[in-house]
Each structure stands twice: as C-alpha cells, then as structure tokens.
Enzyme design. Structure first.
Site, PDB file in Angstrom:
ATOM      1  N   LYS A  77      46.204  26.529  41.499  1.00  0.00           N
ATOM      2  CA  LYS A  77      45.132  25.964  42.315  1.00  0.00           C
ATOM      3  C   LYS A  77      45.695  25.627  43.675  1.00  0.00           C
ATOM      4  O   LYS A  77      46.913  25.478  43.847  1.00  0.00           O
ATOM      5  CB  LYS A  77      44.558  24.706  41.660  1.00  0.00           C
ATOM      6  CG  LYS A  77      43.098  24.444  42.028  1.00  0.00           C
ATOM      7  CD  LYS A  77      42.150  25.428  41.361  1.00  0.00           C
ATOM      8  CE  LYS A  77      40.701  25.124  41.728  1.00  0.00           C
ATOM      9  NZ  LYS A  77      39.763  26.009  41.024  1.00  0.00           N
ATOM     10  N   LYS A 136      41.772  27.387  30.872  1.00  0.00           N
ATOM     11  CA  LYS A 136      40.517  28.089  31.159  1.00  0.00           C
ATOM     12  C   LYS A 136      40.759  29.593  31.263  1.00  0.00           C
ATOM     13  O   LYS A 136      40.038  30.401  30.671  1.00  0.00           O
ATOM     14  CB  LYS A 136      39.919  27.569  32.473  1.00  0.00           C
ATOM     15  CG  LYS A 136      38.610  28.230  32.877  1.00  0.00           C
ATOM     16  CD  LYS A 136      38.203  27.889  34.295  1.00  0.00           C
ATOM     17  CE  LYS A 136      38.070  26.422  34.531  1.00  0.00           C
ATOM     18  NZ  LYS A 136      37.573  26.109  35.890  1.00  0.00           N
ATOM     19  N   ASP A 178      36.577  28.003  46.002  1.00  0.00           N
ATOM     20  CA  ASP A 178      36.196  26.811  45.235  1.00  0.00           C
ATOM     21  C   ASP A 178      35.301  26.015  46.182  1.00  0.00           C
ATOM     22  O   ASP A 178      34.720  26.593  47.109  1.00  0.00           O
ATOM     23  CB  ASP A 178      37.451  26.027  44.798  1.00  0.00           C
ATOM     24  CG  ASP A 178      37.166  24.985  43.719  1.00  0.00           C
ATOM     25  OD1 ASP A 178      36.704  23.886  44.068  1.00  0.00           O
ATOM     26  OD2 ASP A 178      37.383  25.269  42.532  1.00  0.00           O
TER      27      ASP A 178
END
Length: 448
Positions: free
Chosen positions: A128, A116, A168
């Site tokens: 992440k 991405k 997130d």
C-alpha cells in the site's frame, strides 16, 4: 483478548515496536484473534516465525514530495510505500492521497491487502502507499506536478514484476494517468506497472466499477447461501459517494435493491424514493462537488450534516463504503434496533471491532472488507493479465471473471469458517482462508 501464547507474544511485541499506530495495531489484533484456533493447530508456524515475519513489512519507504502550486509557491508533502509480503506474487496495493494518510494507516492497509489479495486466488502479494496530499480543490496542473514529483521517488521501488500500485481514495483515473506518464518518462518503458489506467493506454474495462460491483456480488452470494434470499426488494444504506459507493449503488439497483442514502465527509442524503444515480454521478464525477447538492436538485430528498447519522436510517442491508472506522458501536446498535439483516464492508475496515462483534452477536450477517471489497484488486489483477498478453477483454468477460472471483472468495471464507467450527463467521473464515495460502508459501520458500 488473545489466549494463544504465541500470538499474544507477537502482538505484544508489535505494540511495543509500533507505538502510536492505532489503525495498524487494530488490524493486526483483529486478524490474530480470528486465527487463534488455526495457529494453535499448526506448531510449525511458530518454529518458522511466520507471525513475526507477517507483521513486519519487507520494507517501508517514506519520502519527501516537493511540488509547485499555481501561484509558484513550493509545497511539501510526505509520501509512503509499504511492501508487506511477496510470498505469493509481486506486491500489489493502491495509492491513497488524503490528508489523513500516515504511517499507521498505510501499514494497516498494506497488512490487510496481503490476505485480501490471497483470497482472490490470483498471484498477488500485499502492499500500500500514498501521501497526505489532498487533491480536492487543486487544479489539474497542481495535481499533475504533485504526481510527477511523487513518482520521481516511487519509480525506484516499483515495477511490473516487483510492485504494481493502483488507485485508492483520492487517486482516480486523472492521477493514475499523470503517475503513469511520469513513470514512462523516467524508465523509458511502457508496461503494466500501474493498474486503473485509462482504456487507451492499457486499462481494463470494468475496473472503475469493480469494487462496487464486487461488493454486491459478494453480498448476493451471502444472502443466497446463508439466508436463501437475494438483494431484490431490499432497502439499502450505502455510505460514501466515491467510486466504490457509486458503483455499489449501480449494481444494487440492477439487482432490484432500493438504495435510500449516501454520504460524504460532511454529511449524508436520504432519498426515500431511491437514490437517483445520474444526479450523484453528475455531482461527484463531473462537478467534483459535495453530496449536499443532491438535496437541492431532487425533490423529497433531505441532507443532514454529519455522516455518522446515516446509520440511524432503517434498512435491510448496510454497506459502509467510505473510510476506516466509520461505523462504530453506536451506529451498529442503531442498525440492529432498526432490523438490519446484513452488513458488508465496501471500504477498508470501515467497522470498528466492537461494531463487528455486535453485529455477529445479534445474528446480523457480516461480510468483512478483505473479502467483500476485494473486487477492485481482483480486477486490477485481471488488468495485469491483459497487459502481459497484450490484449483486452470485453466488459462482459471481465465482469464475468469478477463475479466468479467474488463467489469463490465467499465460498473460501464460508468453508474455512465451517472447518474452524464457526459456520457463518466470515471474519474467521476470510482471515484463515487468506492467511493459510500465504503462510504455506512462506514455509515453502524458507527464511528470508
């Protein structure tokens, strides 16, 4: 089923090395399937062990997060940070605070983030992180104490030129503020180590809106390029009611679409007259309440328990913006039967592999997450740029850059799909376009 011997061998080894990690293995399998033709044409990738190195993160840190609740009781959660690839830039990826967080989910998100971020054309690697901590129902003091404890460990592994986390699910402006404050306390530095910051301390205008807006810019370009059409006049179902979904609704309405449904983890609302976004924002952003409240306040709206039923509503466009694997084969069949024209993913991997294949087999345009929901990380990259040059761009400037990035992502994916002999297959196109930049960088940098 993988046909390429090299990819099959690496995938089988990945399964053996990562038992009980279904989300991660799902992500790896889907990427590998779409890369078969491209990898087969480049034997140097096998010689350099590119796929083996891609599925094994540079490092993964797991740590205890101990904090004290308002009653003085010590609570313990688990924290994670996975740094997958820095081939094209510093690690970049969000932090997720949700009870479902585990090693498999964090690794799937980090793996997807590599491609991405590559698609944005910004110099960003993939990472992440997060925790199984649930901020819902917690006081500001409890959230602050958790965030401070979380950052006390995380600060050792991140930095403005090393790894730049963002928000997130469960990590919004409040959480980012607490995390940034603790980082400053520990490091005695004010730098761009986190994105999604408040506007008063280094944040970027349009960052809040970015993922939702970017999803619609990508959707609009899909419709324009592949169907000579637009969002205007379309009936739209959007799952979720968090940041991504809210601003996807906002931009969809601005483009002339009619959004008739939204959801949360407990159920969904259906408003045939069109969602009143002011009411949703009051419930979700101010009151932090449940979406069911909407039906109590808006005449003609209905609330239904269970969020999967949202895919039974007839619509032209479906934009899943809630969480992974929320749209399965059953939901896909309902959408196709009711005439859906396009599905674009606003969440990370919200469609199962079976659902995505069914859409494609039935002529439905499909925009995969790594392309369609890249607006958030793209604008995080723009925030990093602003932090580096010590200036702020206007909302209009950031929004224009975001629009250009999303259009360029679509074009990269469409051109790669065409080159691979599968025009219009944006799953293959996005994976190939994102992968080749990372793979070429890895080949240039040698073995490490």
């Amino acid at each position: 089923m993988l046909k390429n011997a090299y990819l099959k061998r690496v995938y089988d080894d990945t399964v053996q090395n990562n038992p009980a990690q279904p989300e991660f293995l799902q992500a790896v399998g889907e990427v590998f399937e779409s890369l078969e033709t491209y990898v087969a044409a480049r034997p140097e990738l096998e010689k350099a062990g590119i796929m083996e190195r891609l599925v094994e993160p540079d490092r993964m840190v797991t740590f205890r997060v101990a904090w004290e609740d308002d009653q003085g009781r010590v609570r313990v959660n688990r924290g994670y940070r996975v740094q997958f690839s820095s081939a094209i830039g510093p690690y970049k990826g969000g932090l997720r605070f949700h009870p479902s967080v585990n090693a498999s989910i964090i690794k799937f998100l980090g793996f997807e983030q590599v491609f991405k971020n590559s698609l944005t054309s910004l110099p960003l690697g993939g990472a992440k992180g997060g925790s199984n901590f649930d901020p819902k129902g917690k006081s500001d003091g409890e959230v602050m104490r958790f965030c401070q404890s979380f950052m006390t460990e995380l600060h050792r592994h991140i930095g403005a030129r090393c790894d730049v986390p963002a928000g997130d699910i469960g990590v919004g402006g409040r959480e980012i503020g607490f995390l940034f404050g603790q980082y400053k306390r520990l490091q005695n530095q004010f730098n761009g180590v986190l994105t999604g910051k408040g506007l008063r301390f280094g944040g970027s205008l349009a960052r809040t809106e970015a993922t939702g807006y970017g999803l619609l810019y990508f959707t609009q370009e899909m419709l324009r390029h592949l169907k000579n059409d637009s969002v205007a006049g379309k009936t739209i179902v959007i799952s979720g009611s968090g940041n991504v979904a809210i601003y996807a609704v906002e931009k969809a309405q601005a483009l002339g679409g009619k959004v008739i449904a939204m959801s949360d983890s407990q159920g969904y609302i259906h408003d045939p007259a069109g969602i009143r976004l002011d009411v949703v924002k009051q419930i979700k952003e101010v009151e932090r309440g449940r979406i069911r409240t909407y039906a109590e306040r808006v005449s003609g709206a209905e609330y239904h328990e269970g969020c999967r039923g949202i895919w039974s509503l007839p619509c032209d466009l479906a934009l899943p913006c809630a969480t992974q694997n929320e749209l399965d084969l059953e939901g896909a069949k309902l959408l196709v039967a009711n005439g859906v024209q396009l599905v674009a993913e606003g969440a990370n991997m919200p469609s199962t592999a079976e659902a995505a294949s069914y859409f494609q087999a039935n002529g439905v345009l499909f925009g995969p997450a790594k392309a369609a929901n890249a607006g958030g990380v793209a604008t995080s990259g723009l925030e990093m740029s602003q932090n580096s040059i010590r200036r702020n761009w206007s909302f209009e400037e950031v929004d224009a850059k975001l629009h250009d990035i999303m259009v360029n992502i679509f074009r990269q994916a469409a051109e790669a799909a065409e080159a691979c002999g599968v025009p219009g297959d944006l799953i293959v196109g996005a994976n190939v376009a994102g992968f080749r930049k990372v793979a070429d960088a890895m080949l240039s940098e040698g073995v490490y």
